[in-house]
Design a protein around this motif. Structure first.
Motif, short mmCIF file in Angstrom:
data_model
loop_
_atom_site.label_atom_id
_atom_site.label_comp_id
_atom_site.label_asym_id
_atom_site.label_seq_id
_atom_site.Cartn_x
_atom_site.Cartn_y
_atom_site.Cartn_z
N LEU A 67 25.28 -9.79 -33.77
CA LEU A 67 25.84 -9.25 -35.01
C LEU A 67 24.75 -8.87 -36.02
O LEU A 67 24.86 -7.84 -36.68
CB LEU A 67 26.81 -10.25 -35.64
CG LEU A 67 27.50 -9.79 -36.91
CD1 LEU A 67 28.35 -8.55 -36.66
CD2 LEU A 67 28.34 -10.91 -37.49
N ALA A 68 23.71 -9.67 -36.13
CA ALA A 68 22.70 -9.47 -37.17
C ALA A 68 22.09 -8.06 -37.19
O ALA A 68 22.09 -7.42 -38.25
CB ALA A 68 21.62 -10.54 -37.05
N PRO A 69 21.59 -7.54 -36.08
CA PRO A 69 21.01 -6.19 -36.16
C PRO A 69 22.06 -5.11 -36.44
O PRO A 69 21.77 -4.12 -37.11
CB PRO A 69 20.36 -5.98 -34.80
CG PRO A 69 20.92 -7.02 -33.90
CD PRO A 69 21.39 -8.14 -34.77
N HIS A 70 23.27 -5.33 -35.98
CA HIS A 70 24.33 -4.35 -36.23
C HIS A 70 24.78 -4.38 -37.69
O HIS A 70 25.17 -3.35 -38.24
CB HIS A 70 25.50 -4.58 -35.28
CG HIS A 70 25.14 -4.28 -33.87
ND1 HIS A 70 24.62 -5.23 -33.03
CD2 HIS A 70 25.17 -3.13 -33.16
CE1 HIS A 70 24.37 -4.69 -31.86
NE2 HIS A 70 24.68 -3.41 -31.91
N LEU A 71 24.69 -5.54 -38.31
CA LEU A 71 25.01 -5.65 -39.73
C LEU A 71 24.01 -4.84 -40.54
O LEU A 71 24.38 -4.13 -41.47
CB LEU A 71 25.00 -7.11 -40.17
CG LEU A 71 25.41 -7.39 -41.61
CD1 LEU A 71 26.79 -6.81 -41.91
CD2 LEU A 71 25.40 -8.89 -41.86
N THR A 80 32.10 2.95 -37.93
CA THR A 80 33.55 3.07 -37.84
C THR A 80 33.96 3.00 -36.37
O THR A 80 33.11 3.00 -35.48
CB THR A 80 34.03 4.41 -38.42
OG1 THR A 80 33.56 5.47 -37.58
CG2 THR A 80 33.54 4.61 -39.86
N ASP A 81 35.27 3.02 -36.16
CA ASP A 81 35.76 3.02 -34.78
C ASP A 81 35.24 4.25 -34.03
O ASP A 81 34.99 4.19 -32.83
CB ASP A 81 37.28 2.93 -34.72
CG ASP A 81 37.99 4.08 -35.43
OD1 ASP A 81 37.39 4.74 -36.30
OD2 ASP A 81 39.16 4.30 -35.11
N MET A 118 32.72 -6.44 -32.47
CA MET A 118 31.71 -6.03 -33.45
C MET A 118 32.37 -5.23 -34.57
O MET A 118 32.08 -5.46 -35.75
CB MET A 118 30.64 -5.19 -32.74
CG MET A 118 29.40 -4.98 -33.55
SD MET A 118 28.35 -6.44 -33.73
CE MET A 118 27.88 -6.75 -32.04
N LEU A 119 33.24 -4.30 -34.23
CA LEU A 119 33.95 -3.52 -35.25
C LEU A 119 34.75 -4.43 -36.17
O LEU A 119 34.71 -4.30 -37.38
CB LEU A 119 34.86 -2.47 -34.61
CG LEU A 119 35.68 -1.63 -35.58
CD1 LEU A 119 34.77 -0.70 -36.38
CD2 LEU A 119 36.73 -0.83 -34.85
N ARG A 120 35.47 -5.37 -35.58
CA ARG A 120 36.27 -6.31 -36.38
C ARG A 120 35.40 -7.12 -37.32
O ARG A 120 35.76 -7.33 -38.48
CB ARG A 120 37.06 -7.26 -35.49
CG ARG A 120 38.10 -6.58 -34.66
CD ARG A 120 39.53 -6.84 -34.94
NE ARG A 120 39.90 -7.83 -35.88
CZ ARG A 120 40.91 -8.65 -35.72
NH1 ARG A 120 41.61 -8.63 -34.62
NH2 ARG A 120 41.24 -9.50 -36.65
N ARG A 121 34.28 -7.61 -36.82
CA ARG A 121 33.41 -8.46 -37.65
C ARG A 121 32.71 -7.67 -38.74
O ARG A 121 32.47 -8.18 -39.82
CB ARG A 121 32.42 -9.20 -36.78
CG ARG A 121 33.15 -10.22 -35.89
CD ARG A 121 32.25 -11.08 -35.11
NE ARG A 121 31.63 -12.06 -36.00
CZ ARG A 121 30.63 -12.84 -35.62
NH1 ARG A 121 30.16 -12.76 -34.39
NH2 ARG A 121 30.10 -13.69 -36.47
N LEU A 122 32.36 -6.43 -38.45
CA LEU A 122 31.65 -5.61 -39.44
C LEU A 122 32.57 -5.02 -40.49
O LEU A 122 32.19 -4.91 -41.66
CB LEU A 122 30.88 -4.49 -38.75
CG LEU A 122 29.69 -4.89 -37.90
CD1 LEU A 122 29.15 -3.69 -37.14
CD2 LEU A 122 28.59 -5.54 -38.75
N PRO A 128 42.36 -1.21 -31.15
CA PRO A 128 42.78 -1.63 -29.81
C PRO A 128 42.35 -0.65 -28.72
O PRO A 128 42.19 -1.05 -27.57
CB PRO A 128 44.30 -1.70 -29.91
CG PRO A 128 44.63 -1.70 -31.36
CD PRO A 128 43.45 -1.09 -32.07
N GLU A 129 42.13 0.61 -29.08
CA GLU A 129 41.72 1.58 -28.08
C GLU A 129 40.36 1.22 -27.46
O GLU A 129 40.07 1.65 -26.34
CB GLU A 129 41.71 3.01 -28.63
CG GLU A 129 40.80 3.23 -29.80
CD GLU A 129 41.42 2.96 -31.17
OE1 GLU A 129 40.93 3.55 -32.15
OE2 GLU A 129 42.37 2.17 -31.28
N LEU A 130 39.56 0.44 -28.15
CA LEU A 130 38.31 -0.03 -27.56
C LEU A 130 38.59 -0.94 -26.36
O LEU A 130 37.94 -0.81 -25.32
CB LEU A 130 37.46 -0.77 -28.58
CG LEU A 130 36.83 0.11 -29.67
CD1 LEU A 130 36.23 -0.75 -30.77
CD2 LEU A 130 35.79 1.03 -29.09
#
Length: 136
Positions: A67-71, A80-81, A118-122, A128-130
């Motif tokens: 998560l850290a680098p993506h944050l 975004t999605d 990752m999307l949910r956390r960010l 759900p399509e993911l």
């Protein structure tokens, strides 16, 4: 045409080089990947190999926080999605082109789960399509 299944670190590294070769220049992902493109893949690929070896083969090599680098990326370029769906599409296409078998399928399923989480956390958003893309 896809060859044998993903079997070891060399396979993971080959997959990552091909994947990032595409993702870094993709029009949807270009902006989020701008810093990585500028610094190059040399420092990134070993960490990503550790991550995917751990995900696919339970190698226990990756000890960090995904998560850290993506944050940090999200703070520079809000993700975004659309970004995660494109990342997942390129990942699936690359896996399918190079490998075939249970580990390759696991790589695609896990990528969908990771992208969704990752999307949910960010962002707090749900896509759900993911997950559907990963399993269907």
């Amino acid at each position: 045409m896809a060859q044998s299944d993903l079997a070891d670190r060399a396979d993971v590294e080959a997959l990552l080089h091909r994947f990032y070769g595409r993702a870094l220049i993709d029009e949807v992902l270009a902006e989020p990947f701008a810093e990585l493109r500028a610094t190059g893949l040399d420092a990134h690929i070993p960490t990503m190999c550790d991550f995917w070896e751990t995900v696919l083969f339970r190698a226990g090599r990756y000890k960090g926080s995904a998560l850290a680098p993506h944050l940090k990326v999200h703070q520079r370029t809000p993700l975004t999605d659309r970004h995660f769906l494109r990342w997942l599409q390129i990942w699936h296409d690359t896996v399918d082109e190079m490998y075939h078998g249970p580990a390759a399928e696991r790589a695609k399923v896990q990528a969908g789960r990771i992208a969704w989480a990752m999307l949910r956390r960010l962002t707090g958003d749900d896509a759900p399509e993911l997950l559907v893309r990963a399993t269907g």
